[in-house]
Write an enzyme that holds these catalytic residues in place. Structure first.
Site, PDB file in Angstrom:
ATOM      1  N   ASP A  24       0.863  -1.181   0.000  1.00  0.00           N
ATOM      2  CA  ASP A  24       0.000   0.000   0.000  1.00  0.00           C
ATOM      3  C   ASP A  24       0.900   1.231   0.000  1.00  0.00           C
ATOM      4  OD1 ASP A  24      -2.208   1.788   0.266  1.00  0.00           O
ATOM      5  OD2 ASP A  24      -3.324   0.256   1.347  1.00  0.00           O
TER       6      ASP A  24
ATOM      7  N   GLY B 238       4.459   1.671  -1.880  1.00  0.00           N
ATOM      8  CA  GLY B 238       4.676   2.114  -3.249  1.00  0.00           C
ATOM      9  C   GLY B 238       3.384   2.605  -3.864  1.00  0.00           C
ATOM     10  N   ASP B 239       3.363   2.628  -5.191  1.00  0.00           N
ATOM     11  CA  ASP B 239       2.240   3.161  -5.963  1.00  0.00           C
ATOM     12  C   ASP B 239       1.741   2.069  -6.900  1.00  0.00           C
ATOM     13  OD1 ASP B 239       0.515   4.474  -7.687  1.00  0.00           O
ATOM     14  OD2 ASP B 239       1.857   6.153  -8.090  1.00  0.00           O
ATOM     15  N   PHE B 240       0.496   1.586  -6.688  1.00  0.00           N
ATOM     16  CA  PHE B 240       0.027   0.484  -7.523  1.00  0.00           C
ATOM     17  C   PHE B 240      -0.313   0.897  -8.952  1.00  0.00           C
ATOM     18  CE2 PHE B 240      -4.178   0.804  -4.887  1.00  0.00           C
ATOM     19  CZ  PHE B 240      -4.608   1.922  -5.594  1.00  0.00           C
TER      20      PHE B 240
ATOM     21  N   HIS C 259     -13.456  -0.232  -7.005  1.00  0.00           N
ATOM     22  CA  HIS C 259     -14.637   0.643  -7.001  1.00  0.00           C
ATOM     23  C   HIS C 259     -14.279   2.088  -6.655  1.00  0.00           C
ATOM     24  CE1 HIS C 259     -16.005   0.343  -2.469  1.00  0.00           C
ATOM     25  NE2 HIS C 259     -14.716   0.591  -2.567  1.00  0.00           N
TER      26      HIS C 259
END
Length: 344
Positions: free
Chosen positions: A208, A229-231, A248
């Site tokens: 996350d 990190g950055d997904f 969503h």
């Protein structure tokens, strides 16, 4: 009132009009720390007011209103003239850290910027854009990551939601042949901890943002690696990836970007467990799903995301290079687990 309007019809509509009143009582109790201060005992209003720096008469009126909606009760066993209050079983659910607690959920959805965003629902309907961004000047997740009050409330609110659903969700995931798993966007690791409770041999990774992981080290107790990190850029590789209540939050373009990032990290034998509620394809069935429809509007005003049908999820998966294998209901939570694998 027309000749055909019945008093019962008017009362039902008025109950909708006044619906925000009890929501604010719940949120205010939780935000002020009243449930935690009451705990399991009866306490005097004056004592509570001093401890929580509240005005005594105003606190009394709040407790009285909370009594009317079943959250507090006067303690009749004290046998003295001092006005003492305690929590009911429902009120107990507003205490921090207890199983089933919804205190942070109440604070997130019924207070602050999220509450204000709902007050600007008209703006989102007129423009199709999140009113949250109009209010704060930035996206919801960017704002929460930088807000020292709202950020922790959001992280714990998501954990509260995951605690109630974790058991059925884990049971609905077929981990046959899976030795490693990454929970993508997994917050503080509440769901991943349940996976490890049921499958202790798993090599587990929580992924996350730096602000999103919260107290993951404590929740996971060293049983999993915590990676930030950055997904939208990259995620760790594993046999299986779990993605719960993430898609969503985003529009189709950003949702597809997340799925493509995960697909790039998946081995050819890998599996994605996509966990979301499903809108029914039959519009006639929507009347029985008011909570999900309210969630859809919540996504619209706050994040720009939406709830989706199975067909919409299938199309997103296909565009990301994934093939839907099956769908398993995580009863009684309202979630389903969509199992997908790399497309040939």
């Amino acid at each position: 009132m027309t000749a055909t309007t019945q008093v019962g019809d008017r009362d039902r509509v008025l109950n909708l009009v006044w619906g925000f009143f009890p929501a604010q009582v719940v949120q205010t109790l939780a935000r002020l720390g009243v449930p935690d201060a009451l705990g399991t005992r009866a306490r005097a209003v004056d004592e509570l007011a001093v401890e929580l720096s509240l005005q005594p008469d105003a606190l009394y009126r709040l407790l009285r209103a909370a009594c009317a909606i079943g959250l507090t009760t006067r303690d009749d066993a004290t046998c003295n003239d001092e006005d003492r209050w305690r929590l009911t079983a429902d009120g107990d659910l507003l205490r921090s850290g207890l199983p089933g607690s919804v205190g942070n959920l109440a604070q997130l959805f019924c207070g602050g910027e999220v509450w204000r965003a709902w007050g600007e629902l008209e703006y989102s309907v007129r423009t199709g854009t999140p009113s949250f961004e109009r209010i704060t000047g930035r996206g919801a997740f960017e704002h929460m990551a930088q807000d020292p009050v709202l950020g922790p409330i959001f992280t714990e609110a998501m954990a509260e939601g995951s605690r109630s659903a974790a058991g059925p969700v884990v049971a609905a995931c077929d981990l046959t042949g899976v030795t490693s798993v990454v929970d993508v966007g997994g917050g503080n690791g509440t769901l991943l901890a349940r996976f490890l409770d049921e499958h202790p041999a798993l090599q587990a990774t929580l992924f996350d943002s730096p602000s999103g992981v919260g107290d993951a080290a404590t929740v996971l107790g060293g049983r999993a690696e915590v990676v930030t990190g950055d997904f939208f850029v990259s995620v760790p590789t594993a046999d299986a990836h779990v993605l719960k209540s993430v898609i969503h939050d985003w529009d189709d373009e950003r949702s597809l970007a997340i799925m493509r990032t995960i697909r790039a990290a998946m081995p050819e034998h890998g599996t994605l467990f996509l966990v979301e509620p499903l809108l029914p394809a039959d519009d006639a069935a929507l009347a029985a799903m008011p909570v999900l429809l309210m969630s859809d509007l919540n996504m619209m005003v706050n994040t720009g995301g939406k709830e989706r049908t199975l067909e919409e999820f299938t199309d997103l998966l296909a565009a990301a290079g994934l093939r839907l294998l099956d769908v398993t209901k995580a009863e009684p939570t309202g979630y389903v687990v969509m199992r997908a694998v790399p497309a040939p």
